[in-house]
Design an enzyme around this catalytic site. Structure first.
Site, PDB file in Angstrom:
ATOM      1  N   CYS A  40       0.949  -1.119  -0.091  1.00 52.27           N
ATOM      2  CA  CYS A  40       0.015   0.011   0.092  1.00 52.27           C
ATOM      3  C   CYS A  40       0.603   1.386   0.090  1.00 52.27           C
ATOM      4  O   CYS A  40       2.044   1.213   0.694  1.00 52.27           O
ATOM      5  CB  CYS A  40      -0.757  -0.066   1.297  1.00 52.27           C
ATOM      6  SG  CYS A  40      -2.121   1.257   1.106  1.00 52.27           S
ATOM      7  N   ASP A  42       0.438   3.708   1.744  1.00 50.29           N
ATOM      8  CA  ASP A  42       0.279   4.450   3.030  1.00 50.29           C
ATOM      9  C   ASP A  42       1.606   4.508   3.634  1.00 50.29           C
ATOM     10  O   ASP A  42       2.560   3.761   3.764  1.00 50.29           O
ATOM     11  CB  ASP A  42      -0.426   3.285   4.071  1.00 50.29           C
ATOM     12  CG  ASP A  42      -0.710   4.004   5.294  1.00 50.29           C
ATOM     13  OD1 ASP A  42       0.108   4.505   5.995  1.00 50.29           O
ATOM     14  OD2 ASP A  42      -1.888   3.843   5.602  1.00 50.29           O
ATOM     15  N   ARG A  44       3.030   5.003   6.421  1.00 48.82           N
ATOM     16  CA  ARG A  44       3.338   4.227   7.403  1.00 48.82           C
ATOM     17  C   ARG A  44       3.754   2.698   7.349  1.00 48.82           C
ATOM     18  O   ARG A  44       4.128   2.178   8.304  1.00 48.82           O
ATOM     19  CB  ARG A  44       2.035   4.121   8.477  1.00 48.82           C
ATOM     20  CG  ARG A  44       1.807   5.455   9.297  1.00 48.82           C
ATOM     21  CD  ARG A  44       0.261   5.417   9.691  1.00 48.82           C
ATOM     22  NE  ARG A  44      -0.665   5.007   8.678  1.00 48.82           N
ATOM     23  CZ  ARG A  44      -2.002   4.793   8.957  1.00 48.82           C
ATOM     24  NH1 ARG A  44      -2.277   5.094  10.352  1.00 48.82           N
ATOM     25  NH2 ARG A  44      -2.857   4.378   8.269  1.00 48.82           N
ATOM     26  N   HIS A  96      -2.071  -4.122   5.165  1.00 46.54           N
ATOM     27  CA  HIS A  96      -1.927  -3.416   6.381  1.00 46.54           C
ATOM     28  C   HIS A  96      -3.256  -3.299   7.019  1.00 46.54           C
ATOM     29  O   HIS A  96      -4.447  -2.957   6.227  1.00 46.54           O
ATOM     30  CB  HIS A  96      -1.219  -2.269   6.625  1.00 46.54           C
ATOM     31  CG  HIS A  96      -1.754  -1.071   5.877  1.00 46.54           C
ATOM     32  ND1 HIS A  96      -2.334  -0.054   6.636  1.00 46.54           N
ATOM     33  CD2 HIS A  96      -1.946  -0.820   4.650  1.00 46.54           C
ATOM     34  CE1 HIS A  96      -2.913   0.721   5.995  1.00 46.54           C
ATOM     35  NE2 HIS A  96      -2.470   0.571   4.710  1.00 46.54           N
ATOM     36  N   CYS A  99      -6.307   0.025   6.495  1.00 46.57           N
ATOM     37  CA  CYS A  99      -5.896   0.608   5.369  1.00 46.57           C
ATOM     38  C   CYS A  99      -7.045   1.416   5.076  1.00 46.57           C
ATOM     39  O   CYS A  99      -8.151   1.017   5.049  1.00 46.57           O
ATOM     40  CB  CYS A  99      -6.009  -0.551   4.453  1.00 46.57           C
ATOM     41  SG  CYS A  99      -5.588   0.017   2.752  1.00 46.57           S
TER      42      CYS A  99
HETATM   43 CO    CO Z   1      -3.414   0.969   3.046  1.00 48.75          CO
END
Ligand code: CO
Length: 193
Positions: A40, A42, A44, A96, A99
């Site tokens: 992803c 993302d 993080r 994750h 998400c």
């Molecule tokens: Co995500």
């Protein structure tokens, strides 16, 4: 401050050169990663960092909610290069928990053009609807995050790229993993592909 990024880069490069003067010359000759990471976007979930890999060790593709869509030429190009040219031995689809893409799909939010992208996750939700009844919001989100990884790993295995690699007996394994931002740990979902 954006300038900090450049000064951080200078410090980082100097630190590495001090430890190993050959580091960048060696790295610039070739890349030879054993792993393709599909994760992803993302911020993080930084691919290399959470599995302790250095530059040169992981070939990375990231998009919103780590989707593997059969008409996505960006992903297919990455996958083909990784499998056919770099000859990676492992393709890891890593989602994750929590998400944002999965949760937006679950809530059926209207966000614009990304709704079309997230339709792939809404389809998964619909196909597995019976598993969601009676679950709390958090449990539903966790379940859909996991199901999404499983489906995307299956999609990887169904591409002509992977099918042909397996046909010619190339060493290649597909994995479905999920990362928990809350404790930094990855769980192998043991996807049967
Ligand atoms: Co995500």
């Amino acid at each position: 401050m954006i300038e900090d990024l450049l000064s951080n880069n200078l410090k980082w490069a100097n630190r590495i050169k001090q430890n190993d003067p050959d580091y960048f010359p060696n790295l610039s000759m070739q890349q030879n990663p054993d792993y393709l990471w599909i994760g992803c976007s993302d911020s993080r979930v930084p691919a290399n960092e959470i599995v302790g890999m250095q530059p040169g060790q992981v070939f990375v593709h990231r998009n919103v909610a780590n989707l593997v869509v059969h008409t996505d030429f960006n992903l297919l190009s990455v996958l083909q290069y990784a499998v056919d040219v770099l000859q990676v031995e492992h393709v890891i689809v890593c989602g994750h928990y929590g998400c944002g893409g999965v949760e937006a799909a679950l809530a059926n939010q209207q966000l614009g053009i990304i709704d079309n992208w997230l339709q792939n996750i809404k389809d998964i939700h619909q196909r597995h609807q019976e598993q969601f009844s009676g679950l709390s919001e958090k449990e539903q989100s966790n379940l859909l995050c996991e199901l999404n990884v499983i489906e995307q790993a299956k999609n990887v295995s169904q591409t002509t790229i992977v099918q042909q690699a397996l046909k010619r007996k190339q060493k290649l394994k597909i994995h479905g993993w999920i990362y928990s931002i809350a404790d930094g740990l990855i769980k192998d979902l043991k996807v049967p592909v």
